[in-house]
Motif scaffolding. Structure first.
Motif, PDB file in Angstrom:
ATOM      1  N   THR A 255      -0.381  -2.621  67.799  1.00 15.23           N
ATOM      2  CA  THR A 255       0.547  -2.948  66.912  1.00 15.23           C
ATOM      3  C   THR A 255       1.264  -1.593  66.202  1.00 15.23           C
ATOM      4  OG1 THR A 255      -1.305  -2.985  65.357  1.00 15.23           O
ATOM      5  CG2 THR A 255      -0.580  -4.997  65.882  1.00 15.23           C
ATOM      6  N   ALA A 256       0.536  -0.548  65.931  1.00 18.29           N
ATOM      7  CA  ALA A 256       1.219   0.483  65.479  1.00 18.29           C
ATOM      8  C   ALA A 256       2.115   1.100  66.657  1.00 18.29           C
ATOM      9  CB  ALA A 256       0.113   1.416  64.982  1.00 18.29           C
ATOM     10  N   TYR A 258       3.713  -0.334  69.078  1.00 19.08           N
ATOM     11  CA  TYR A 258       4.698  -1.447  69.081  1.00 19.08           C
ATOM     12  C   TYR A 258       5.651  -0.929  67.971  1.00 19.08           C
ATOM     13  CZ  TYR A 258       7.449  -5.559  69.546  1.00 19.08           C
ATOM     14  OH  TYR A 258       8.306  -6.523  69.739  1.00 19.08           O
ATOM     15  N   ALA A 259       5.137  -0.997  66.810  1.00 14.61           N
ATOM     16  CA  ALA A 259       6.044  -0.837  65.531  1.00 14.61           C
ATOM     17  C   ALA A 259       6.986   0.446  66.101  1.00 14.61           C
ATOM     18  CB  ALA A 259       5.446  -0.799  64.228  1.00 14.61           C
ATOM     19  N   ILE A 260       6.300   1.514  66.359  1.00 18.48           N
ATOM     20  CA  ILE A 260       6.853   2.772  66.355  1.00 18.48           C
ATOM     21  C   ILE A 260       8.113   2.806  67.662  1.00 18.48           C
ATOM     22  CG2 ILE A 260       6.673   5.345  67.287  1.00 18.48           C
ATOM     23  CD1 ILE A 260       3.825   5.236  66.356  1.00 18.48           C
ATOM     24  N   LYS A 262       9.356  -0.191  68.967  1.00 15.21           N
ATOM     25  CA  LYS A 262      10.541  -1.054  69.059  1.00 15.21           C
ATOM     26  C   LYS A 262      11.179  -1.478  67.746  1.00 15.21           C
ATOM     27  CE  LYS A 262      10.496  -1.631  73.466  1.00 15.21           C
ATOM     28  NZ  LYS A 262      11.439  -1.033  74.033  1.00 15.21           N
ATOM     29  N   LEU A 263      10.360  -1.123  66.490  1.00 13.39           N
ATOM     30  CA  LEU A 263      10.592  -1.984  65.608  1.00 13.39           C
ATOM     31  C   LEU A 263      11.237  -1.087  64.501  1.00 13.39           C
ATOM     32  CD1 LEU A 263       7.647  -4.291  64.519  1.00 13.39           C
ATOM     33  CD2 LEU A 263       9.802  -4.745  65.653  1.00 13.39           C
ATOM     34  N   ILE A 264      11.343   0.373  64.599  1.00 15.63           N
ATOM     35  CA  ILE A 264      11.972   1.093  63.535  1.00 15.63           C
ATOM     36  C   ILE A 264      12.867   2.175  64.511  1.00 15.63           C
ATOM     37  CG2 ILE A 264       9.774   0.845  61.977  1.00 15.63           C
ATOM     38  CD1 ILE A 264       8.953   3.633  63.058  1.00 15.63           C
ATOM     39  N   GLY A 265      13.662   2.772  63.362  1.00 18.66           N
ATOM     40  CA  GLY A 265      15.055   3.629  63.872  1.00 18.66           C
ATOM     41  C   GLY A 265      14.232   4.820  64.645  1.00 18.66           C
ATOM     42  N   TRP A 272       6.919   9.513  63.182  1.00 17.51           N
ATOM     43  CA  TRP A 272       5.408   8.863  63.276  1.00 17.51           C
ATOM     44  C   TRP A 272       4.586   8.986  64.677  1.00 17.51           C
ATOM     45  CZ3 TRP A 272       3.242   7.569  59.056  1.00 17.51           C
ATOM     46  CH2 TRP A 272       3.728   7.201  58.094  1.00 17.51           C
ATOM     47  N   ASP A 330      15.221  -2.888  75.693  1.00 16.06           N
ATOM     48  CA  ASP A 330      15.495  -3.348  74.355  1.00 16.06           C
ATOM     49  C   ASP A 330      16.083  -4.749  74.670  1.00 16.06           C
ATOM     50  OD1 ASP A 330      14.184  -1.691  72.986  1.00 16.06           O
ATOM     51  OD2 ASP A 330      15.677  -0.156  72.779  1.00 16.06           O
ATOM     52  N   GLN A 334      16.160  -8.070  72.216  1.00 16.25           N
ATOM     53  CA  GLN A 334      17.498  -8.661  71.750  1.00 16.25           C
ATOM     54  C   GLN A 334      17.788 -10.093  72.044  1.00 16.25           C
ATOM     55  OE1 GLN A 334      18.362  -6.823  69.361  1.00 16.25           O
ATOM     56  NE2 GLN A 334      19.311  -4.526  70.050  1.00 16.25           N
ATOM     57  N   GLU A 343      10.475 -11.599  64.686  1.00 18.07           N
ATOM     58  CA  GLU A 343       9.583 -10.348  65.229  1.00 18.07           C
ATOM     59  C   GLU A 343       8.196 -10.551  65.564  1.00 18.07           C
ATOM     60  OE1 GLU A 343      10.946  -7.573  66.134  1.00 18.07           O
ATOM     61  OE2 GLU A 343      13.162  -7.949  65.579  1.00 18.07           O
ATOM     62  N   TRP A 344       7.520 -11.261  64.649  1.00 13.76           N
ATOM     63  CA  TRP A 344       5.880 -11.659  64.921  1.00 13.76           C
ATOM     64  C   TRP A 344       5.646 -12.479  65.998  1.00 13.76           C
ATOM     65  CZ3 TRP A 344       1.455 -10.351  64.663  1.00 13.76           C
ATOM     66  CH2 TRP A 344       0.412 -11.273  64.663  1.00 13.76           C
ATOM     67  N   PHE A 347       6.204 -10.599  69.213  1.00  8.17           N
ATOM     68  CA  PHE A 347       5.255  -9.632  69.364  1.00  8.17           C
ATOM     69  C   PHE A 347       4.232 -10.564  70.140  1.00  8.17           C
ATOM     70  CE2 PHE A 347       1.037  -7.570  68.463  1.00  8.17           C
ATOM     71  CZ  PHE A 347       1.503  -6.423  69.140  1.00  8.17           C
TER      72      PHE A 347
ATOM     73  N   LYS B  16      16.371  -3.892  62.565  1.00  5.53           N
ATOM     74  CA  LYS B  16      15.619  -2.745  63.166  1.00  5.53           C
ATOM     75  C   LYS B  16      15.185  -1.703  62.143  1.00  5.53           C
ATOM     76  CE  LYS B  16      15.278  -1.460  67.325  1.00  5.53           C
ATOM     77  NZ  LYS B  16      15.751  -0.864  68.452  1.00  5.53           N
ATOM     78  N   ARG B  17      15.900  -1.568  61.009  1.00 11.46           N
ATOM     79  CA  ARG B  17      15.560  -0.266  60.261  1.00 11.46           C
ATOM     80  C   ARG B  17      14.157   0.077  60.077  1.00 11.46           C
ATOM     81  NH1 ARG B  17      20.890   1.542  59.112  1.00 11.46           N
ATOM     82  NH2 ARG B  17      21.082   2.021  61.272  1.00 11.46           N
ATOM     83  N   PRO B  19      11.589  -3.216  58.933  1.00  6.34           N
ATOM     84  CA  PRO B  19      11.380  -4.552  58.877  1.00  6.34           C
ATOM     85  C   PRO B  19       9.768  -4.460  58.182  1.00  6.34           C
ATOM     86  CG  PRO B  19      11.231  -4.350  61.030  1.00  6.34           C
ATOM     87  CD  PRO B  19      11.893  -3.074  60.700  1.00  6.34           C
ATOM     88  N   LEU B  21       7.336  -6.236  59.079  1.00  6.75           N
ATOM     89  CA  LEU B  21       6.354  -6.346  60.099  1.00  6.75           C
ATOM     90  C   LEU B  21       6.092  -4.856  60.599  1.00  6.75           C
ATOM     91  CD1 LEU B  21       4.827  -8.504  61.600  1.00  6.75           C
ATOM     92  CD2 LEU B  21       6.626  -8.070  63.586  1.00  6.75           C
ATOM     93  N   ALA B  22       7.045  -4.152  60.672  1.00  5.46           N
ATOM     94  CA  ALA B  22       6.481  -2.649  61.049  1.00  5.46           C
ATOM     95  C   ALA B  22       5.933  -1.957  60.180  1.00  5.46           C
ATOM     96  CB  ALA B  22       7.889  -2.058  61.240  1.00  5.46           C
ATOM     97  N   PHE B  25       2.384  -3.359  60.767  1.00 10.99           N
ATOM     98  CA  PHE B  25       1.866  -3.000  61.991  1.00 10.99           C
ATOM     99  C   PHE B  25       1.330  -1.391  61.669  1.00 10.99           C
ATOM    100  CE2 PHE B  25       3.561  -5.878  65.356  1.00 10.99           C
ATOM    101  CZ  PHE B  25       2.789  -6.919  65.065  1.00 10.99           C
ATOM    102  N   LEU B  26       1.977  -0.982  60.959  1.00 16.27           N
ATOM    103  CA  LEU B  26       1.645   0.917  60.942  1.00 16.27           C
ATOM    104  C   LEU B  26       0.697   1.111  59.927  1.00 16.27           C
ATOM    105  CD1 LEU B  26       5.246   2.422  61.082  1.00 16.27           C
ATOM    106  CD2 LEU B  26       3.202   2.744  62.671  1.00 16.27           C
ATOM    107  N   SER B  29      -3.100   1.737  60.900  1.00 18.09           N
ATOM    108  CA  SER B  29      -3.367   2.914  61.969  1.00 18.09           C
ATOM    109  C   SER B  29      -2.991   4.081  61.125  1.00 18.09           C
ATOM    110  CB  SER B  29      -2.430   2.924  63.132  1.00 18.09           C
ATOM    111  OG  SER B  29      -2.838   2.124  64.061  1.00 18.09           O
TER     112      SER B  29
END
Lengths: 443, 298
Positions: A255-256, A258-260, A262-265, A272, A330, A334, A343-344, A347, B16-17, B19, B21-22, B25-26, B29
């Motif tokens: 999960t972490a 994936y967040a790094i 795909k989910l954040i800038g 991170w 990506d 999209q 998003e969930w 995933f 995407k900024r 969310p 969920l991010a 998820f983070l 960890s």
């Protein structure tokens, strides 16, 4: 590639060298393993024989016939004890020999009173409880008789005082001097006074089937002792630790990462990533003492979770997961987002399915590392009943015990290798793929 | 490409900024890495500055005296020396062997998978079990190695009992190579372009020449990575030393990782253990930095 390769000078001799070198390498590599297998099948005497031999001795089946014609004993228990004495005491005296099985037959006037037998793994499992020292007295067997019966170390068949079974010797009736072992046992029994009956014959014959008894002894010891720390118990502890480590790693790391990925800038993603991956540089030994104190603060010392939880902080897992997720375009996400998936949903219904290869690879890598782990469980776990497999075999191997247990240690070490051998044999391709991923080379 | 991202409605891009969920998820960890990696690292530094007491942490502040005491103590000097000697010995004796094994394996067509499996097989034995097997081979009275020596007419060797060669005996099992390392190099070798290999053959390069001029340079990157890992592992080796010699005989195999364990869990000197931990960390960091510098230059 069907083109015929150009023959070059020295090609054939080089090929021959490559084969010879590889085969020699492998033979040398497997040599300690082969020696361990050979040792694990041996009896104590040939284990400590010098110079050592590769082929174990053939285990012997020794039969003792005791005659009660001149005795008026009529109590079943007393007679059985007598037979057990003959069997246990002479085996104890000869405990380092390659004895695979021992039988005692009690008879009176040609009729069989009782038959009993004991195999090597049963004797080896029981001997430190029944006969810790060479005290060959009547009293000794009186106190241990119930123990032998309860735990089933020896198998006794009682035919009764008025038995109809006729004694018919299947083996050579007289022990000859060429059968050293049975002659020695005969002499030992004749010269001692603990038996009520008369020893009629002692004979022996070889039986290769009993060669694996060192392995069986390990499990017999497990099921027949009151110890809380047994091989099976430590095996299950290791399985518990490995499975939960893998599971929590996949959950948290997946999960972490994936967040790094795909989910954040991009900027946050880099920060991170550095935060996680930089920890690869921290050597385990350098933080093991404070980590122990942290685990203590969390109240997890002497607890399997204290071993498991720190495995969720492996930088390499995040690194491998991120590398995999980065390859997923990506545009795919999209498209799913535009179709209205949240998003969930994306995933768990899309990414998890796509990621099965990386899940497998990481599982195997974790399996190998955690199964082999020694220092960290050594520090965290105190109770022997919580020991993982590596701790258990090390403590068993270093325990000063009665002589002649080296062979069961070897058997235990080889049992410890079986799970990974199975993994290797079934998942060789995945391991090779994982190897090239984790070392930063795209396979 | 440009068009695709333009076509995405603004609200999806905004998502995407950062969310929720991010964050969800983070957080686990991040928590785990902070608690199990960063806190212990800082903790080690703090510990090293105190005469640390477990019962009543942190105990009296002693500044750098733990470090001063360490560098003055002959036990630590020996451990430092032993650590470097053992690491160097294993580098010289064992590091290059899997490379050679992999390079010779690449030309083998028939039974290649089997060869790779057999190279991997010994790695299935847990390292602790392998160490115990070797301890048995080394046994001065009943061990197989001394029996072999006797057979070929050489005097018996006190493998782990002789301070002069105990270090050598610790490293010796690695000489057989094999294991995952062979697979790592092998898979890297498969990445070496076939065309280059073929064209060098046409240019008349023999197989040995090919190994040195084409395969070896092709492995440069992975050898660099493996080199760091190898050195770090050799510096931090614990399991085999703990089980085989426990630091003996006469401290000839006492290394820093063993000292960390002993000073913390045997002698209750947690401040001292923190100081040694910090020194280990510093050494590994320096090695890594040098490696990064060197590989950046190229």
């Amino acid at each position: 590639m069907k083109q015929s390769r150009i023959k070059e000078k020295g090609q054939t001799s080089f090929k021959a060298f490559a084969y010879a070198f590889s085969i020699l390498s492998i033979v040398l590599l497997l040599f300690p393993l082969g020696w361990a297998i050979s040792s694990s099948l041996k009896d104590p005497i040939s284990l400590y024989q010098f110079p050592p031999k590769w082929i174990p001795e053939q285990p012997q089946v020794v039969t003792i016939v005791v005659d009660y014609s001149d005795s008026d004993m009529s109590d079943q228990q007393a007679l059985e004890r007598d037979g057990l004495k003959a069997m246990w005491y002479s085996w104890k005296r000869k405990q380092n020999e390659a004895i695979g099985e021992m039988r005692t037959i009690g008879m009176r006037d040609g009729r069989v009173l009782y038959e009993m037998k004991m195999r090597a793994f049963e004797f080896n499992a029981g001997r430190s409880y029944v006969l810790p020292t060479e005290v060959f007295t009547d009293q000794m067997m009186k106190t241990k008789y119930m123990l032998i019966k309860e735990r089933g170390y020896s198998h006794v068949t009682w035919h009764g005082l008025d038995s109809e079974t006729v004694y018919s010797p299947k083996q050579r009736a007289v022990s000859s001097t060429e059968d050293q072992l049975s002659a020695q046992i005969d002499a030992f029994l004749q010269s001692s006074s603990f038996l009520e009956g008369d020893v009629r014959t002692v004979s022996q014959s070889g039986d290769w089937m009993r060669i694996f008894d060192n392995y069986l002894a390990i499990f017999k010891e497990n099921s027949l002792t009151s110890k809380s720390a047994t091989i099976l118990n430590s095996f299950m502890n290791s399985v518990y630790v490995v499975v939960l480590s893998i599971f929590s790693q996949l959950l948290l790391g997946g999960t972490a990462a994936y967040a790094i990925s795909k989910l954040i800038g991009k900027q946050w993603s880099n920060r991170w990533t550095l935060f996680f991956v930089a920890t690869i540089m921290i050597p385990e030994v350098a933080i093991i003492v404070p980590l122990y104190l942290v685990i203590g603060e969390l109240g997890l010392t002497n607890n399997l979770w204290g071993v498991i939880l720190p495995h969720t902080s492996w930088g390499i897992v995040i690194y491998m997961f991120k590398g995999f997720f980065d390859q997923i375009p990506d545009e795919m996400l999209q498209a799913a987002r535009m179709d209205g998936a949240n998003e969930w949903r994306i995933f768990y219904s899309m990414i998890v399915k796509l990621s099965i290869p990386i899940f497998t690879v990481i599982s195997i890598m974790t399996f190998m590392a955690v199964w082999n782990e020694f220092l960290w469980p050594l520090i965290v776990l105190r109770d022997e009943s919580l020991y993982t497999f590596t701790l258990y075999i090390t403590s068993e191997a270093s325990r000063p015990r009665a002589a002649g247990t080296g062979q069961s240690t070897m058997a235990m070490l080889l049992l410890a290798a079986i799970p990974l051998m199975v993994v290797f044999a079934t998942c060789q391709r995945l391991i090779e793929r994982g190897v090239s991923w984790s070392s930063g080379v795209k396979g | 490409m440009e068009k695709v991202s333009l076509a995405v409605p603004l609200k999806y891009r905004k998502k995407k900024r950062f969310p929720i969920l991010a964050a969800l998820f983070l957080v686990p960890s991040v928590l785990s890495f902070v608690v199990f990696k960063y806190v212990p690292m800082l903790y080690a530094i703090v510990m090293s500055l105190f005469d640390f007491s477990i019962m009543n942490p942190p105990g009296p502040f002693v500044g750098l005296s733990n470090f001063i005491h360490l560098f003055k103590s002959s036990l630590f000097q020996t451990a430092l020396y032993n650590t470097f000697v053992i690491a160097l010995l294993s580098l010289v004796m064992t590091f290059w062997i899997p490379i050679l094994q992999a390079m010779l394996l690449i030309d083998i067509r028939r039974g290649n998978t089997l060869f790779r499996f057999l190279y991997l097989l010994p790695a299935a034995v847990p390292s602790i079990a392998a160490v115990l097997i070797w301890k048995w081979l080394y046994n001065p009275d009943y061990g197989l190695l001394n029996a072999i020596l006797e057979r070929i007419g050489l005097p018996a060797v006190g493998w782990l009992n002789d301070p002069a060669i105990a270090k050598f005996s610790l490293v010796l099992p690695g000489v057989l190579g094999g294991g995952l390392a062979v697979l790592i190099y092998y898979s890297a070798l498969q990445g070496v372009s076939r065309e280059i290999v073929e064209s060098s053959t046409i240019d008349g390069a023999g197989p040995w020449r090919r190994m040195i001029s084409i395969y070896l340079p092709g492995l440069k990157f992975i050898i660099g990575i493996q080199f760091i890992q190898f050195l770090a592992t050799a510096f931090l080796a614990f399991d085999n030393i703990y089980v085989m010699t426990g630091g003996g005989p006469a401290n000839s195999t006492n290394v820093m990782s063993l000292m960390v364990y002993n000073s913390a869990f045997k002698q209750n000197q947690f401040g001292m253990a923190g100081a040694i931990s910090f020194i280990i960390f510093a050494i590994v960091a320096i090695i890594t930095l040098i490696q990064i510098k060197v590989s950046n230059k190229e």
